[in-house]
Design a protein around this motif. Structure first.
Motif, PDB file in Angstrom:
ATOM      1  N   SER A 156      44.310 -43.951  25.164  1.00 13.73           N
ATOM      2  CA  SER A 156      44.588 -43.282  23.945  1.00 13.73           C
ATOM      3  C   SER A 156      43.699 -42.156  23.662  1.00 13.73           C
ATOM      4  O   SER A 156      42.678 -42.052  24.420  1.00 13.73           O
ATOM      5  CB  SER A 156      44.432 -44.508  22.799  1.00 13.73           C
ATOM      6  OG  SER A 156      43.027 -44.695  22.680  1.00 13.73           O
ATOM      7  N   VAL A 157      44.067 -41.464  22.778  1.00 10.32           N
ATOM      8  CA  VAL A 157      43.125 -40.390  22.276  1.00 10.32           C
ATOM      9  C   VAL A 157      42.559 -40.581  20.830  1.00 10.32           C
ATOM     10  O   VAL A 157      43.475 -41.031  20.075  1.00 10.32           O
ATOM     11  CB  VAL A 157      44.107 -39.073  22.687  1.00 10.32           C
ATOM     12  CG1 VAL A 157      44.224 -38.848  24.085  1.00 10.32           C
ATOM     13  CG2 VAL A 157      45.113 -39.008  21.727  1.00 10.32           C
ATOM     14  N   GLY A 158      41.612 -39.897  20.440  1.00  5.32           N
ATOM     15  CA  GLY A 158      41.215 -39.671  19.134  1.00  5.32           C
ATOM     16  C   GLY A 158      41.412 -38.229  18.533  1.00  5.32           C
ATOM     17  O   GLY A 158      41.097 -37.534  19.603  1.00  5.32           O
ATOM     18  N   ILE A 159      41.672 -38.157  17.425  1.00 10.26           N
ATOM     19  CA  ILE A 159      42.135 -36.525  17.003  1.00 10.26           C
ATOM     20  C   ILE A 159      41.119 -36.544  15.927  1.00 10.26           C
ATOM     21  O   ILE A 159      40.880 -37.080  14.760  1.00 10.26           O
ATOM     22  CB  ILE A 159      43.437 -36.401  16.393  1.00 10.26           C
ATOM     23  CG1 ILE A 159      44.221 -36.721  17.651  1.00 10.26           C
ATOM     24  CG2 ILE A 159      43.730 -35.326  15.944  1.00 10.26           C
ATOM     25  CD1 ILE A 159      45.842 -36.894  17.389  1.00 10.26           C
ATOM     26  N   ILE A 160      40.311 -35.331  15.803  1.00 13.72           N
ATOM     27  CA  ILE A 160      39.452 -34.910  14.598  1.00 13.72           C
ATOM     28  C   ILE A 160      40.205 -33.455  14.234  1.00 13.72           C
ATOM     29  O   ILE A 160      40.239 -32.669  15.019  1.00 13.72           O
ATOM     30  CB  ILE A 160      38.168 -34.773  15.143  1.00 13.72           C
ATOM     31  CG1 ILE A 160      37.704 -36.254  15.618  1.00 13.72           C
ATOM     32  CG2 ILE A 160      37.201 -34.353  14.010  1.00 13.72           C
ATOM     33  CD1 ILE A 160      36.131 -36.320  15.944  1.00 13.72           C
ATOM     34  N   VAL A 161      40.392 -33.298  12.998  1.00  8.82           N
ATOM     35  CA  VAL A 161      40.850 -32.103  12.436  1.00  8.82           C
ATOM     36  C   VAL A 161      39.743 -31.571  11.441  1.00  8.82           C
ATOM     37  O   VAL A 161      39.398 -32.224  10.557  1.00  8.82           O
ATOM     38  CB  VAL A 161      42.131 -32.152  11.547  1.00  8.82           C
ATOM     39  CG1 VAL A 161      42.726 -30.883  10.956  1.00  8.82           C
ATOM     40  CG2 VAL A 161      43.246 -32.766  12.652  1.00  8.82           C
ATOM     41  N   LEU A 198      52.741 -40.728  22.752  1.00  8.52           N
ATOM     42  CA  LEU A 198      51.262 -40.851  23.091  1.00  8.52           C
ATOM     43  C   LEU A 198      50.499 -41.788  21.907  1.00  8.52           C
ATOM     44  O   LEU A 198      50.967 -42.150  20.609  1.00  8.52           O
ATOM     45  CB  LEU A 198      50.682 -39.414  22.385  1.00  8.52           C
ATOM     46  CG  LEU A 198      49.152 -39.066  22.481  1.00  8.52           C
ATOM     47  CD1 LEU A 198      48.782 -38.934  24.068  1.00  8.52           C
ATOM     48  CD2 LEU A 198      48.837 -37.825  22.142  1.00  8.52           C
ATOM     49  N   GLN A 199      49.491 -42.492  22.771  1.00 10.63           N
ATOM     50  CA  GLN A 199      48.791 -43.357  21.785  1.00 10.63           C
ATOM     51  C   GLN A 199      47.540 -43.120  21.188  1.00 10.63           C
ATOM     52  O   GLN A 199      46.648 -42.626  21.964  1.00 10.63           O
ATOM     53  CB  GLN A 199      48.267 -44.671  22.732  1.00 10.63           C
ATOM     54  CG  GLN A 199      49.742 -45.220  23.820  1.00 10.63           C
ATOM     55  CD  GLN A 199      50.652 -45.896  22.767  1.00 10.63           C
ATOM     56  OE1 GLN A 199      50.266 -46.798  21.969  1.00 10.63           O
ATOM     57  NE2 GLN A 199      51.786 -45.359  22.914  1.00 10.63           N
ATOM     58  N   VAL A 200      47.743 -42.940  19.775  1.00  9.61           N
ATOM     59  CA  VAL A 200      46.686 -42.520  19.109  1.00  9.61           C
ATOM     60  C   VAL A 200      45.749 -43.523  18.356  1.00  9.61           C
ATOM     61  O   VAL A 200      46.276 -44.096  17.496  1.00  9.61           O
ATOM     62  CB  VAL A 200      47.277 -41.370  17.898  1.00  9.61           C
ATOM     63  CG1 VAL A 200      46.230 -40.771  17.325  1.00  9.61           C
ATOM     64  CG2 VAL A 200      48.174 -40.182  18.597  1.00  9.61           C
ATOM     65  N   SER A 201      44.719 -43.495  18.792  1.00  2.85           N
ATOM     66  CA  SER A 201      43.554 -44.438  18.261  1.00  2.85           C
ATOM     67  C   SER A 201      42.942 -43.952  17.202  1.00  2.85           C
ATOM     68  O   SER A 201      42.181 -45.003  16.419  1.00  2.85           O
ATOM     69  CB  SER A 201      42.725 -44.922  19.548  1.00  2.85           C
ATOM     70  OG  SER A 201      41.808 -43.801  19.867  1.00  2.85           O
ATOM     71  N   SER A 202      42.952 -42.889  16.632  1.00  4.29           N
ATOM     72  CA  SER A 202      42.166 -42.500  15.281  1.00  4.29           C
ATOM     73  C   SER A 202      42.709 -41.085  15.013  1.00  4.29           C
ATOM     74  O   SER A 202      42.918 -40.298  15.767  1.00  4.29           O
ATOM     75  CB  SER A 202      40.657 -42.453  15.547  1.00  4.29           C
ATOM     76  OG  SER A 202      40.108 -41.569  16.463  1.00  4.29           O
ATOM     77  N   GLY A 223      44.742 -46.954  15.472  1.00  8.07           N
ATOM     78  CA  GLY A 223      43.557 -47.167  14.979  1.00  8.07           C
ATOM     79  C   GLY A 223      43.712 -46.304  13.650  1.00  8.07           C
ATOM     80  O   GLY A 223      44.583 -46.321  12.931  1.00  8.07           O
ATOM     81  N   PRO A 224      42.393 -46.233  12.985  1.00  9.51           N
ATOM     82  CA  PRO A 224      42.554 -45.736  11.693  1.00  9.51           C
ATOM     83  C   PRO A 224      42.757 -44.403  11.577  1.00  9.51           C
ATOM     84  O   PRO A 224      42.618 -43.286  12.344  1.00  9.51           O
ATOM     85  CB  PRO A 224      40.902 -45.883  11.394  1.00  9.51           C
ATOM     86  CG  PRO A 224      40.373 -45.940  12.674  1.00  9.51           C
ATOM     87  CD  PRO A 224      41.168 -46.350  13.511  1.00  9.51           C
ATOM     88  N   ALA A 245      46.012 -50.511  13.646  1.00  7.84           N
ATOM     89  CA  ALA A 245      46.417 -49.060  13.030  1.00  7.84           C
ATOM     90  C   ALA A 245      45.833 -49.315  11.468  1.00  7.84           C
ATOM     91  O   ALA A 245      46.041 -50.700  11.100  1.00  7.84           O
ATOM     92  CB  ALA A 245      47.903 -48.912  13.160  1.00  7.84           C
ATOM     93  N   SER A 246      45.512 -48.350  10.883  1.00  7.87           N
ATOM     94  CA  SER A 246      45.357 -48.166   9.305  1.00  7.87           C
ATOM     95  C   SER A 246      45.392 -47.096   8.934  1.00  7.87           C
ATOM     96  O   SER A 246      45.203 -46.028   9.616  1.00  7.87           O
ATOM     97  CB  SER A 246      43.954 -48.858   9.080  1.00  7.87           C
ATOM     98  OG  SER A 246      42.905 -47.879   9.663  1.00  7.87           O
ATOM     99  N   ILE A 247      45.804 -46.783   7.540  1.00 10.29           N
ATOM    100  CA  ILE A 247      45.834 -45.358   6.919  1.00 10.29           C
ATOM    101  C   ILE A 247      45.061 -45.734   5.688  1.00 10.29           C
ATOM    102  O   ILE A 247      45.255 -46.499   4.763  1.00 10.29           O
ATOM    103  CB  ILE A 247      47.292 -45.100   7.032  1.00 10.29           C
ATOM    104  CG1 ILE A 247      48.226 -44.906   8.196  1.00 10.29           C
ATOM    105  CG2 ILE A 247      47.469 -43.867   6.117  1.00 10.29           C
ATOM    106  CD1 ILE A 247      49.605 -44.685   7.948  1.00 10.29           C
ATOM    107  N   THR A 248      44.362 -44.723   5.351  1.00  7.86           N
ATOM    108  CA  THR A 248      43.510 -44.781   4.051  1.00  7.86           C
ATOM    109  C   THR A 248      43.733 -43.100   3.739  1.00  7.86           C
ATOM    110  O   THR A 248      43.578 -42.138   4.358  1.00  7.86           O
ATOM    111  CB  THR A 248      42.133 -44.946   4.273  1.00  7.86           C
ATOM    112  OG1 THR A 248      41.923 -46.145   5.029  1.00  7.86           O
ATOM    113  CG2 THR A 248      41.508 -44.771   3.062  1.00  7.86           C
ATOM    114  N   THR A 249      44.285 -42.926   2.491  1.00  6.71           N
ATOM    115  CA  THR A 249      44.291 -41.547   1.688  1.00  6.71           C
ATOM    116  C   THR A 249      43.814 -41.628   0.382  1.00  6.71           C
ATOM    117  O   THR A 249      44.065 -42.608  -0.129  1.00  6.71           O
ATOM    118  CB  THR A 249      46.030 -41.151   1.813  1.00  6.71           C
ATOM    119  OG1 THR A 249      46.465 -42.008   0.780  1.00  6.71           O
ATOM    120  CG2 THR A 249      46.534 -41.276   3.011  1.00  6.71           C
ATOM    121  N   GLY A 250      43.319 -40.636  -0.001  1.00  7.17           N
ATOM    122  CA  GLY A 250      42.514 -40.253  -1.181  1.00  7.17           C
ATOM    123  C   GLY A 250      43.592 -40.121  -2.664  1.00  7.17           C
ATOM    124  O   GLY A 250      43.421 -40.494  -3.627  1.00  7.17           O
TER     125      GLY A 250
END
Length: 397
Positions: A156-161, A198-202, A223-224, A245-250
């Protein structure tokens, strides 16, 4: 003196059989077998659609042992990453051989248009003054922010923006397999049996704010996903949410689209404020203490369809209209779930404040006493009934 075609030798005609390496493809099947054998081979391959027998038979033709060409691509154990456009996009070669582009784009900073503003070109200024169609911008600004992608050992891949705003959207799109010059007539058997997701782990949004995260048909979240800013996210879309998987939004999420299903085990989906529309194409399964939590309301603001997802008016679009009808017969939805909802002991699906538009469930509900909400603000239907949760199947507690 020119030689007529009737005087040419048969060998000279057959010598012009084209080949793939420098000219055209070798017509092996047509030239070396009878019509009956040709049709019989076609019949067998149609009845056995796996690419393996087609590759063994060489029908359609493919290049064998060509330099730089492999019909069985080499196995890679981690995704390959290529940064482009100064960090505004990343090309990814996944472990199954599929290719993707993860990129940032610009979302227009316009308010929701009134009917009058829409007639003038949907360029709202927020003051109530109708804008002229000629005043629209002629080019799209460069998106703000950069994206980094890192491979993990599981493929999988992790993504940072970094540096994103509410005007930035993150999209995950498939790329075609590159074809080398001179090999367009060589069938790509190596493209078979790929899952095209695509498997997205974060996904980490360092600024906390982003306009949209879209991989509706192209990415599974394993993932998160964390976007803790207070500004609303217009759309979060994935093919599926898998265990882990998890999703956290403010802040608010206008639309959460999941093409297939949501399967959570020990992790949470936590929406900071309102979730205006939830679309799920299959089942929702919560187990091992997993929770689906909405901080305030479900369906407070009706949403238009986005991309290939449906909007809050999905029931009116799909229902058969017979005779005279009223809008109340086809209410707007705050959630449109086509499969079952399974909430195992220790888990819950909870709306903290109110359901404002109907939650529509096309299957069964198992664990109905763990589907919780504080208030029912759903408008009454044609019979005067306010139904917050409509279940087409059976409900068990």
């Amino acid at each position: 003196m020119p030689v007529s075609r009737t005087n040419r030798s048969r060998s000279s005609l057959r010598a012009f059989r084209p080949t793939v390496d420098a000219r055209l493809e070798d017509r092996v099947v047509l030239s070396n077998v009878s019509l009956r054998q040709y049709l019989l081979l076609s019949h067998r391959l149609l009845n056995n659609p796996s690419p393996r027998p087609a590759r063994v038979a060489g029908f359609p033709a493919f290049t064998k042992n060509a330099p730089g060409i492999s019909q069985n691509p080499r196995v890679i154990h981690a995704a390959a990453i290529q940064t482009i456009r100064g960090g505004q996009a990343v090309n990814v070669a996944a472990v199954d051989g599929t290719h993707y582009r993860i990129q940032l784009a610009y979302i227009s900073n316009t308010a929701q248009a009134s009917a009058a503003e829409g007639a003038a070109g949907l360029y709202a200024q927020g003051s109530g003054t109708t804008a002229l169609g000629t005043s629209q911008p002629t080019e799209t600004p460069q998106p703000q922010g950069t994206v980094r992608v890192y491979p993990r050992a599981d493929g999988s891949v992790g993504i940072i923006v970094d540096g994103s705003t509410a005007n930035t959207e993150l999209t995950i799109n498939p790329l075609p397999q590159p074809i080398r010059k001179g090999y367009a007539h060589s069938f790509a058997y190596g493209q078979a049996n790929k899952n095209n997701a695509l498997q997205v782990s974060s996904v980490t949004i360092n600024s906390g704010n982003i306009g949209a995260i879209e991989g509706f048909h192209t990415a599974d979240l394993t993932g998160p996903l964390v976007a803790s800013g207070s500004q609303a996210i217009d759309r979060i879309a994935f093919r599926s949410l898998k265990p882990g998987a998890s999703i956290t939004t403010g802040g608010d999420v206008n639309t959460l689209d999941v093409l297939q299903g949501i399967t959570l085990s020990g992790t949470n989906v936590s929406i900071g404020r309102d979730l205006n529309l939830l679309n799920v194409g299959r089942d929702i399964t919560l187990s091992n203490g997993a929770n689906f939590l909405v901080g305030r309301d479900l369906g407070l603001v009706a949403q238009a369809p986005k991309g290939t997802g449906t909007g809050s008016n999905v029931l009116s679009l799909n229902a058969t209209v017979v005779g005279t009808t009223t809008p109340n017969q086809f209410p707007a939805v705050g959630a449109y779930i086509l499969g079952n909802v399974v909430i195992n002991p220790g888990s819950e699906l909870s709306i903290t404040r109110a359901i404002d538009q109907q939650m529509y469930i096309g299957g069964n509900v198992d664990g109905g006493n763990r589907l919780l909400f504080a208030q029912n603000n759903v408008p009454p239907d044609a019979n005067g009934l306010s139904i917050p949760v409509k279940v087409l199947g059976t409900v068990t507690l």
